[in-house]
Scaffold this motif. Sequence first.
Motif, PDB file in Angstrom:
ATOM      1  N   SER A  62       0.846  -1.188   0.000  1.00 38.72           N
ATOM      2  CA  SER A  62       0.000   0.000   0.000  1.00 38.72           C
ATOM      3  C   SER A  62       0.883   1.241   0.000  1.00 38.72           C
ATOM      4  O   SER A  62       2.082   1.174   0.323  1.00 38.72           O
ATOM      5  CB  SER A  62      -0.921   0.011   1.212  1.00 38.72           C
ATOM      6  OG  SER A  62      -0.169   0.216   2.390  1.00 38.72           O
ATOM      7  N   LEU A  63       0.286   2.357  -0.336  1.00 39.66           N
ATOM      8  CA  LEU A  63       1.028   3.610  -0.321  1.00 39.66           C
ATOM      9  C   LEU A  63       1.458   3.955   1.106  1.00 39.66           C
ATOM     10  O   LEU A  63       2.567   4.458   1.323  1.00 39.66           O
ATOM     11  CB  LEU A  63       0.172   4.743  -0.907  1.00 39.66           C
ATOM     12  CG  LEU A  63       0.840   6.104  -1.008  1.00 39.66           C
ATOM     13  CD1 LEU A  63       2.072   6.028  -1.907  1.00 39.66           C
ATOM     14  CD2 LEU A  63      -0.135   7.136  -1.532  1.00 39.66           C
ATOM     15  N   LYS A  64       0.626   3.635   2.068  1.00 41.45           N
ATOM     16  CA  LYS A  64       0.939   3.901   3.470  1.00 41.45           C
ATOM     17  C   LYS A  64       2.184   3.123   3.907  1.00 41.45           C
ATOM     18  O   LYS A  64       3.075   3.676   4.553  1.00 41.45           O
ATOM     19  CB  LYS A  64      -0.258   3.523   4.342  1.00 41.45           C
ATOM     20  CG  LYS A  64      -0.129   3.905   5.784  1.00 41.45           C
ATOM     21  CD  LYS A  64      -1.412   3.558   6.535  1.00 41.45           C
ATOM     22  CE  LYS A  64      -1.310   3.909   7.991  1.00 41.45           C
ATOM     23  NZ  LYS A  64      -2.539   3.619   8.719  1.00 41.45           N
ATOM     24  N   SER A  65       2.265   1.847   3.543  1.00 42.49           N
ATOM     25  CA  SER A  65       3.437   1.057   3.923  1.00 42.49           C
ATOM     26  C   SER A  65       4.677   1.504   3.167  1.00 42.49           C
ATOM     27  O   SER A  65       5.784   1.479   3.705  1.00 42.49           O
ATOM     28  CB  SER A  65       3.180  -0.441   3.706  1.00 42.49           C
ATOM     29  OG  SER A  65       3.001  -0.736   2.339  1.00 42.49           O
ATOM     30  N   VAL A  67       5.332   4.660   2.133  1.00 45.25           N
ATOM     31  CA  VAL A  67       5.789   5.909   2.756  1.00 45.25           C
ATOM     32  C   VAL A  67       6.463   5.628   4.097  1.00 45.25           C
ATOM     33  O   VAL A  67       7.500   6.222   4.416  1.00 45.25           O
ATOM     34  CB  VAL A  67       4.612   6.900   2.917  1.00 45.25           C
ATOM     35  CG1 VAL A  67       5.008   8.090   3.774  1.00 45.25           C
ATOM     36  CG2 VAL A  67       4.117   7.365   1.555  1.00 45.25           C
ATOM     37  N   ALA A  68       5.908   4.708   4.875  1.00 48.61           N
ATOM     38  CA  ALA A  68       6.516   4.356   6.164  1.00 48.61           C
ATOM     39  C   ALA A  68       7.903   3.750   5.959  1.00 48.61           C
ATOM     40  O   ALA A  68       8.850   4.084   6.695  1.00 48.61           O
ATOM     41  CB  ALA A  68       5.623   3.377   6.919  1.00 48.61           C
TER      42      ALA A  68
END
Length: 101
Positions: A62-65, A67-68
């Motif tokens: 995912s984009l969230k993972s 970026v993290a």
Amino acid sequence: MSFVSAMAPYLVYLSARHHFGLAESLINLSPQRLLVCCVAFGITSSGLHHFWFWLNGTAPVSLKSLVAMITGDIVGAIIVLYIVKMLLALIPRRPMDNPNP
């Protein structure tokens, strides 16, 4: 997976040599260029890992993972570089030889 982990720093190194005219000895690596290399490493490493995860379906992507992971890679690289810098500062310097006796 180890191939993916080793590929990111090598790709950034090759890119820095090409774009910055970076010497093999890293003598012309300025702090600004080093920061650019840290950011490039974070993006490249995370991108390659997420691409690998997507190909194998081993982890949700995912984009969230992404970026993290980019944030963690950049901060981690900067922390390691500062630790190495502090350790190198502890090593006593040898006096330079006088080239003109």
